[in-house]
Design an enzyme around this catalytic site. Structure first.
Site, PDB file in Angstrom:
ATOM      1  N   ASP A  36      53.066  78.154  35.345  1.00  0.00           N
ATOM      2  CA  ASP A  36      54.458  78.255  35.803  1.00  0.00           C
ATOM      3  C   ASP A  36      54.722  77.088  36.753  1.00  0.00           C
ATOM      4  OD1 ASP A  36      56.407  81.105  35.857  1.00  0.00           O
ATOM      5  OD2 ASP A  36      57.022  79.409  37.107  1.00  0.00           O
ATOM      6  N   ASN A  89      56.483  81.518  26.917  1.00  0.00           N
ATOM      7  CA  ASN A  89      57.504  82.433  27.434  1.00  0.00           C
ATOM      8  C   ASN A  89      58.440  81.787  28.453  1.00  0.00           C
ATOM      9  OD1 ASN A  89      58.451  85.220  28.597  1.00  0.00           O
ATOM     10  ND2 ASN A  89      57.435  84.190  30.318  1.00  0.00           N
ATOM     11  N   TYR A 155      71.703  78.252  25.706  1.00  0.00           N
ATOM     12  CA  TYR A 155      70.645  79.264  25.616  1.00  0.00           C
ATOM     13  C   TYR A 155      70.535  79.797  24.186  1.00  0.00           C
ATOM     14  CZ  TYR A 155      67.895  83.402  27.029  1.00  0.00           C
ATOM     15  OH  TYR A 155      66.915  84.351  27.164  1.00  0.00           O
ATOM     16  N   LYS A 159      67.357  79.376  21.663  1.00  0.00           N
ATOM     17  CA  LYS A 159      66.628  80.554  21.180  1.00  0.00           C
ATOM     18  C   LYS A 159      66.685  80.663  19.649  1.00  0.00           C
ATOM     19  CE  LYS A 159      65.175  82.105  25.214  1.00  0.00           C
ATOM     20  NZ  LYS A 159      63.758  82.005  25.583  1.00  0.00           N
ATOM     21  N   ILE A 188      66.502  92.640  29.400  1.00  0.00           N
ATOM     22  CA  ILE A 188      65.315  93.202  30.056  1.00  0.00           C
ATOM     23  C   ILE A 188      65.494  93.027  31.568  1.00  0.00           C
ATOM     24  CG2 ILE A 188      62.785  93.084  30.194  1.00  0.00           C
ATOM     25  CD1 ILE A 188      63.803  93.643  27.312  1.00  0.00           C
ATOM     26  N   THR A 190      64.793  91.856  34.746  1.00  0.00           N
ATOM     27  CA  THR A 190      63.916  90.859  35.380  1.00  0.00           C
ATOM     28  C   THR A 190      64.754  90.060  36.388  1.00  0.00           C
ATOM     29  OG1 THR A 190      64.453  89.026  33.909  1.00  0.00           O
ATOM     30  CG2 THR A 190      62.695  90.518  33.167  1.00  0.00           C
TER      31      THR A 190
HETATM   32  N1  LIG Z   1      65.381  89.043  30.858  1.00  0.00           N
HETATM   33  C1  LIG Z   1      65.975  89.116  29.685  1.00  0.00           C
HETATM   34  O1  LIG Z   1      66.921  89.863  29.491  1.00  0.00           O
HETATM   35  C2  LIG Z   1      65.461  88.283  28.525  1.00  0.00           C
HETATM   36  C3  LIG Z   1      65.885  88.619  27.233  1.00  0.00           C
HETATM   37  C4  LIG Z   1      65.426  87.880  26.150  1.00  0.00           C
HETATM   38  C5  LIG Z   1      64.573  86.810  26.349  1.00  0.00           C
HETATM   39  N2  LIG Z   1      64.190  86.501  27.625  1.00  0.00           N
HETATM   40  C6  LIG Z   1      63.295  85.356  27.765  1.00  0.00           C
HETATM   41  O2  LIG Z   1      62.090  85.791  28.352  1.00  0.00           O
HETATM   42  C7  LIG Z   1      61.490  84.708  29.065  1.00  0.00           C
HETATM   43  C8  LIG Z   1      61.146  85.173  30.458  1.00  0.00           C
HETATM   44  O3  LIG Z   1      62.339  85.503  31.135  1.00  0.00           O
HETATM   45  P1  LIG Z   1      62.418  86.524  32.369  1.00  0.00           P
HETATM   46  O4  LIG Z   1      63.558  87.415  32.125  1.00  0.00           O
HETATM   47  O5  LIG Z   1      61.086  87.081  32.652  1.00  0.00           O
HETATM   48  O6  LIG Z   1      62.907  85.497  33.502  1.00  0.00           O
HETATM   49  P2  LIG Z   1      62.249  85.075  34.882  1.00  0.00           P
HETATM   50  O7  LIG Z   1      63.207  84.108  35.480  1.00  0.00           O
HETATM   51  O8  LIG Z   1      61.856  86.278  35.651  1.00  0.00           O
HETATM   52  O9  LIG Z   1      60.916  84.312  34.436  1.00  0.00           O
HETATM   53  C9  LIG Z   1      60.931  83.036  33.859  1.00  0.00           C
HETATM   54  C10 LIG Z   1      59.744  82.266  34.379  1.00  0.00           C
HETATM   55  O10 LIG Z   1      59.728  80.981  33.738  1.00  0.00           O
HETATM   56  C11 LIG Z   1      59.413  80.027  34.727  1.00  0.00           C
HETATM   57  N3  LIG Z   1      59.892  78.699  34.354  1.00  0.00           N
HETATM   58  C12 LIG Z   1      61.167  78.245  34.330  1.00  0.00           C
HETATM   59  N4  LIG Z   1      61.187  76.956  34.000  1.00  0.00           N
HETATM   60  C13 LIG Z   1      59.917  76.578  33.807  1.00  0.00           C
HETATM   61  C14 LIG Z   1      59.298  75.365  33.435  1.00  0.00           C
HETATM   62  N5  LIG Z   1      59.999  74.241  33.224  1.00  0.00           N
HETATM   63  N6  LIG Z   1      57.951  75.329  33.286  1.00  0.00           N
HETATM   64  C15 LIG Z   1      57.212  76.441  33.528  1.00  0.00           C
HETATM   65  N7  LIG Z   1      57.739  77.617  33.900  1.00  0.00           N
HETATM   66  C16 LIG Z   1      59.071  77.683  34.032  1.00  0.00           C
HETATM   67  C17 LIG Z   1      60.097  80.532  35.984  1.00  0.00           C
HETATM   68  O11 LIG Z   1      59.577  79.924  37.159  1.00  0.00           O
HETATM   69  C18 LIG Z   1      59.835  82.018  35.900  1.00  0.00           C
HETATM   70  O12 LIG Z   1      58.627  82.372  36.532  1.00  0.00           O
HETATM   71  C19 LIG Z   1      62.501  83.561  29.019  1.00  0.00           C
HETATM   72  O13 LIG Z   1      62.156  82.671  27.981  1.00  0.00           O
HETATM   73  C20 LIG Z   1      63.801  84.267  28.690  1.00  0.00           C
HETATM   74  O14 LIG Z   1      64.721  83.413  28.054  1.00  0.00           O
HETATM   75  C21 LIG Z   1      64.608  87.198  28.714  1.00  0.00           C
END
Ligand SMILES: NC(=O)c1ccc[n+]([C@@H]2O[C@H](COP(=O)([O-])OP(=O)(O)OC[C@H]3O[C@@H](n4cnc5c(N)ncnc54)[C@H](O)[C@@H]3O)[C@@H](O)[C@H]2O)c1
Length: 252
Positions: A36, A89, A155, A159, A188, A190
């Site tokens: 990360d 992720n 986004y 995706k 989700i 988060t």
């Molecule tokens: N939360 C939702 O509703 C949801 C739904 C569908 C998909 N997602 C996807 O799930 C994944 C995780 O999202 P989340 O909800 O846990 O968000 P989050 O913001 O809690 O976690 C994302 C993590 O990615 C890290 N990150 C961002 N840019 C980065 C980079 N350049 N290099 C390395 N790390 C980096 C951040 O520091 C963070 O720790 C993402 O790809 C998001 O698009 C989330």
């Protein structure tokens, strides 16, 4: 503990869904590599994996940097000598704006991290898995990899692109022991949703819940379960698949 002796990489592991995936791999007995940009959160994930009896290391990595991704894979090989599973992720949400008004700089940043970042990770993961004779990759897409969403063009484009990338790599490496799949979660709970203002606005929250036939949002653990299953031998005939973890969102 079906992943004993295996090594699992999770990018974006400092927070939210990535942290849950790291914990789930750890519970299955894999040695976990948490990557990360956030050092404090990444180290906390490592602490949590170890607290639960697992093994983990943190490697600070910006997935949009080719040099840092290369250093990440080198670091994994130095520490553990192999890479069996990778969950790509890491992702950012960008901003909300109509397509014609979307700021170019943010468009490029979202594509750089959410799409090019995953390709860069795969570019370095695949040769290691090929040399070992196998592996499994799971890319974090979204329901927004399958349907549109107003004001989120960058986004949604990234995706959707991830699913095409996943299918292409799946076809390319299918006979060489590497399975490549994607997971498509709906909303989700988060920190990403908190930043989007959804968790602090009861009206907005209720409206989003209504979009899910199960009438609730998902949990990071529910996404982690799907990732672990896709990596496991139980999914040995599953490749090129985009698995919805969405409480029925796309079925409406
Ligand atoms: N939360 C939702 O509703 C949801 C739904 C569908 C998909 N997602 C996807 O799930 C994944 C995780 O999202 P989340 O909800 O846990 O968000 P989050 O913001 O809690 O976690 C994302 C993590 O990615 C890290 N990150 C961002 N840019 C980065 C980079 N350049 N290099 C390395 N790390 C980096 C951040 O520091 C963070 O720790 C993402 O790809 C998001 O698009 C989330």
């Amino acid at each position: 503990m079906s992943f004993k002796g295996k090594v699992a990489l999770v990018t974006g592991a400092a927070s939210g869904i990535g942290r849950s995936i790291a914990l789930a791999f750890g519970r299955e007995g894999a040695r976990v590599v948490a990557a990360d940009v956030l050092v404090e959160g990444g180290e906390e994930t490592v602490r949590l994996v170890k607290e639960a009896g697992g093994e983990a290391i943190f490697i600070k990595t910006d997935v949009s940097s080719a040099a840092e991704v290369e250093a990440l894979i080198d670091g994994i090989l130095e520490s553990y000598g192999r890479l069996d599973y990778a969950c790509n992720n890491a992702g950012i949400e960008g901003v909300l704006a109509l397509t014609a008004d979307y700021p170019e700089e943010i468009w490029r940043r979202v594509l750089d991290i959410n799409l090019t970042g995953v390709w860069l990770c795969m570019k370095h993961q695949l040769p290691v898995m090929l040399a070992q004779g196998g592996g499994a990759i799971v890319n974090m897409s979204s329901i927004l990899g399958l349907v549109g969403y107003a004001n989120a063009s960058a986004y949604v484009a990234a995706k959707h692109g991830l699913i095409g990338l996943t299918k292409t790599a799946a076809v390319e490496y299918a006979t060489r022991g590497i399975r490549v799949n994607a997971v498509c979660p709906a909303f989700i709970e988060t920190p990403m949703l908190k930043r989007a203002g959804l968790l602090d606005n009861p009206e907005f929250y209720r409206a989003v819940v209504e979009l899910h036939p199960v009438k609730r949002l998902g949990t990071p653990e529910e996404v982690a379960g799907a990732v672990v299953w896709l990596c496991s031998d139980a999914a040995s005939f599953v490749t090129g698949h985009a698995l919805l973890v969405d409480g029925g969102y796309v079925a409406r």
